[in-house]
Design an enzyme around this catalytic site. Structure first.
Site, PDB file in Angstrom:
ATOM      1  N   SER A  87       0.824  -1.208   0.000  1.00 58.17           N
ATOM      2  CA  SER A  87       0.000   0.000   0.000  1.00 58.17           C
ATOM      3  C   SER A  87       0.865   1.267   0.000  1.00 58.17           C
ATOM      4  O   SER A  87       1.690   1.448  -0.888  1.00 58.17           O
ATOM      5  CB  SER A  87      -0.944  -0.039   1.209  1.00 58.17           C
ATOM      6  OG  SER A  87      -1.915   0.973   1.133  1.00 58.17           O
ATOM      7  N   HIS A 142      -2.659  -0.985  -4.910  1.00 55.99           N
ATOM      8  CA  HIS A 142      -4.122  -0.890  -5.020  1.00 55.99           C
ATOM      9  C   HIS A 142      -4.559   0.563  -4.985  1.00 55.99           C
ATOM     10  O   HIS A 142      -3.803   1.448  -4.542  1.00 55.99           O
ATOM     11  CB  HIS A 142      -4.795  -1.668  -3.881  1.00 55.99           C
ATOM     12  CG  HIS A 142      -4.510  -1.111  -2.521  1.00 55.99           C
ATOM     13  ND1 HIS A 142      -5.158  -0.014  -2.005  1.00 55.99           N
ATOM     14  CD2 HIS A 142      -3.615  -1.492  -1.564  1.00 55.99           C
ATOM     15  CE1 HIS A 142      -4.701   0.249  -0.799  1.00 55.99           C
ATOM     16  NE2 HIS A 142      -3.755  -0.619  -0.503  1.00 55.99           N
TER      17      HIS A 142
END
Length: 253
Positions: free
Chosen positions: A130, A153
């Site tokens: 992340s 993501h």
């Protein structure tokens, strides 16, 4: 008689206690470990390399539950400033094993690492997921363990949302900041990074794409495969290059 009196008086003099000073230093080290997860801060370090660890979840503006393993960004910022100011510190080794966390806090850490004047090397051990991705690529050179992974993501948001269009626009701009930072500080093309970011079906609940160590290097996200030894070796090489540039006969920028 006077000599005997002086000797007796000398024998009665108390030896200055040493134990309290030792206890004080031990207490200071213990407090540093509890607060920062470090045995020494840059001001006290004897090595010319400062090791900064970023583990667990990156805690930002909100305090996470006590059972969470976190790295507080308000702890990292003064450490980075101290390392930049300390003349003994010639390079920084950043160890990453994080699941991500607060986007703004992660970007703040990444921007600080990228703006340091001293050589920096990051090593991803375990995971750099992340918002850990921008931090991993913020250094001058990056390594990743072969077994490590990085999850790419889109930015997500939880909790109550007031003003959906405005919130969506804010998230979109924040996402562009992440994309711009990662593609600027690594060799991965913007199209490839966005493709990995929005690719679904790779993981449970379609949260993004998991990139392994070899794939991270193949995509140009990370510079090379390696661990602590390779990271320190590269950092020492960068330090030597910086020293040669600062010598009278070297070229200065």
């Amino acid at each position: 008689m006077n000599k005997e009196s002086d000797k007796a008086a000398a024998d009665q003099e108390e030896i200055p206690p040493v134990q309290p000073e030792v206890d004080k230093k031990a207490s200071a080290v213990t407090e540093t470990i509890e607060q920062l997860g470090q045995t020494a801060v840059p001001v006290q370090g004897e090595s010319n390399v400062y090791c900064l660890t970023i583990i667990g979840q990156i805690e930002g503006h909100l305090v996470l539950p006590p059972q969470n393993k976190t790295t507080k960004y308000e702890h990292l910022i003064p450490q980075l400033v101290a390392a930049e100011q300390n003349h003994r510190i010639e390079g920084l080794l950043i160890i990453l094993n994080t699941v991500g966390g607060d986007v703004e806090a992660g970007l703040a850490i990444a921007e600080m690492i990228a703006s340091l004047s001293k050589p920096t090397v990051t090593v991803v051990i375990g995971g750099g997921h992340s918002i850990g991705v921008p931090i991993a690529v913020a250094s001058d050179y990056s390594f990743i363990a072969e077994s490590a992974t990085m999850t790419i993501h889109p930015i997500r948001m939880t909790g109550l949302v007031i003003g959906v269009p405005q919130t969506f626009e804010y998230i979109e701009k924040m996402q562009e900041r992440v994309v711009r930072f990662v593609t600027t500080h690594s060799r991965i093309p913007e199209e490839t990074f966005k493709e990995l970011m929005f690719k679904t079906g790779e993981l449970n609940r379609d949260i993004g794409t998991a990139v392994g160590g070899n794939d991270a290097v193949k995509y140009g996200l990370i510079d090379d495969i390696g661990g602590i030894g390779e990271g320190l070796g590269k950092l020492n090489s960068l330090i030597e290059s910086r020293r040669s540039m600062r010598t009278p006969g070297g070229i200065t920028q």
